[in-house]
Design a protein around this motif. Structure first.
Motif, PDB file in Angstrom:
ATOM      1  N   ARG A 223      37.428  31.260  31.654  1.00  0.00           N
ATOM      2  CA  ARG A 223      36.615  31.155  32.865  1.00  0.00           C
ATOM      3  C   ARG A 223      36.552  29.725  33.390  1.00  0.00           C
ATOM      4  NH1 ARG A 223      34.376  35.814  34.142  1.00  0.00           N
ATOM      5  NH2 ARG A 223      33.980  37.372  32.534  1.00  0.00           N
TER       6      ARG A 223
ATOM      7  N   MET B 190      34.565  29.569  37.052  1.00  0.00           N
ATOM      8  CA  MET B 190      34.558  30.705  37.954  1.00  0.00           C
ATOM      9  C   MET B 190      33.171  31.355  38.065  1.00  0.00           C
ATOM     10  SD  MET B 190      36.676  32.290  39.980  1.00  0.00           S
ATOM     11  CE  MET B 190      38.332  31.938  39.381  1.00  0.00           C
TER      12      MET B 190
ATOM     13  N   SER C 118      37.302  35.464  42.620  1.00  0.00           N
ATOM     14  CA  SER C 118      38.680  35.465  42.087  1.00  0.00           C
ATOM     15  C   SER C 118      39.657  36.017  43.117  1.00  0.00           C
ATOM     16  CB  SER C 118      38.750  36.297  40.805  1.00  0.00           C
ATOM     17  OG  SER C 118      37.955  35.717  39.792  1.00  0.00           O
TER      18      SER C 118
ATOM     19  N   ARG D  18      44.308  27.799  34.716  1.00  0.00           N
ATOM     20  CA  ARG D  18      43.223  28.616  34.227  1.00  0.00           C
ATOM     21  C   ARG D  18      43.159  28.574  32.700  1.00  0.00           C
ATOM     22  NH1 ARG D  18      44.829  30.235  39.004  1.00  0.00           N
ATOM     23  NH2 ARG D  18      43.395  31.287  40.447  1.00  0.00           N
TER      24      ARG D  18
ATOM     25  N   GLN E 207      31.755  37.332  40.619  1.00  0.00           N
ATOM     26  CA  GLN E 207      32.907  36.590  40.107  1.00  0.00           C
ATOM     27  C   GLN E 207      34.235  37.240  40.531  1.00  0.00           C
ATOM     28  OE1 GLN E 207      34.883  37.595  37.059  1.00  0.00           O
ATOM     29  NE2 GLN E 207      36.276  35.937  37.680  1.00  0.00           N
TER      30      GLN E 207
END
Length: 294
Positions: free
Chosen positions: A53, A18, A33, A50, A29
């Protein structure tokens, strides 16, 4: 779904991190997201597994990323094609012209033009004047070379040249040795003409009608070469412009002394249609080409 979301998803799917993907995209970031979260909400499925990160495409993401790659590739290909078309030294020109101009006029024009612009290509369509005007209005053609007609805006028409029309008779015809004749000397002759609807046929019909003549028409053709071939075979006479179709070994052309008969050829385009730089180059070339020939 926004285009930007697809771009973000494609980068993140490739980098699978990410923070690094956000840096690559020059955004924060959290913004990345949020964009991915909105995309997943619209699709109704998660696209990533996920792990902090670091993230990894799940099976839905694997399916979707292939489609996104195709979308992006098609977009880039389309962008490239458009850039080629709007490049003044590349692209395509959609040109319409009369059948009678296909023997030498149009080939000569394109030959000389491509010496300067070899990467501009042509899509050619032969048709009579009325059909060309319809195709011009619909956007199927960029430019047309056609006979003089009453046109209305948004069509723009500009004269390029004029050519005299002659009586054409078989070489064995009693009138073949004459330098000039009157239109009335053809009154009892069988005629071979282009089919109705062609600009040249309209012009000849009007000229004969004004002279009070109602000709006997034995054959009608789609092209001057066809009409000339029937005349050469002794099946009638005609009124045509001089050209390669008129073989002096088989036909005689005779000046019509009591009528000023000439065909006016011009170029037409639509003021409401986009004309690519390549088409504009060719339009300017045509205007200069015939200006130099006068």
């Amino acid at each position: 779904m926004e285009w930007q979301q697809l771009e973000y998803f494609q980068v993140l799917a490739k980098i699978q991190h990410m923070t690094k993907a956000a840096e690559k995209l020059s955004i924060s970031q959290p913004a990345l997201s949020r964009s991915i979260a909105r995309l997943e909400m619209e699709l109704g499925v998660p696209l990533f597994e996920r792990q902090g990160r670091s993230i990894k495409l799940n099976r839905y993401g694997e399916i979707f990323v292939k489609r996104v790659h195709n979308i992006m590739r098609e977009y880039q290909d389309g962008l490239h094609e458009i850039q080629e078309l709007i490049n003044p030294n590349h692209g395509e020109v959609y040109l319409g012209f009369l059948h009678t101009l296909g023997t030498n006029v149009v080939p000569d024009l394109i030959m000389h033009f491509r010496k300067q612009f070899p990467n501009i290509h042509f899509v050619l369509k032969q048709n009579h004047t009325h059909s060309q005007l319809k195709q011009l209005k619909s956007g199927e053609l960029d430019l047309c070379l056609l006979a003089e007609m009453n046109v209305e805006k948004p069509i723009e028409w500009m004269e390029l040249w004029r050519e005299e029309l002659y009586a054409i008779v078989p070489i064995s015809h009693p009138l073949a040795d004459r330098k000039t004749i009157t239109i009335f000397e053809l009154a009892n002759e069988p005629f071979v003409l282009l089919k109705k609807g062609y600009a040249l046929r309209i012009q000849i019909d009007e000229a004969l009608n004004q002279a009070g003549l109602t000709p006997t028409i034995t054959f009608e053709g789609d092209e001057v070469a066809t009409v000339a071939g029937f005349v050469a075979a002794g099946l009638g006479v005609s009124i045509l412009p001089d050209g390669e179709e008129i073989n002096p070994n088989r036909m005689a052309k005779i000046k019509i002394s009591d009528l000023k008969l000439e065909r006016v050829i011009g170029m037409a385009w639509s003021l409401e249609r986009y004309l690519s730089p390549g088409a504009k180059q060719f339009r300017q070339f045509i205007l200069q080409y015939f200006k130099n020939k006068k």
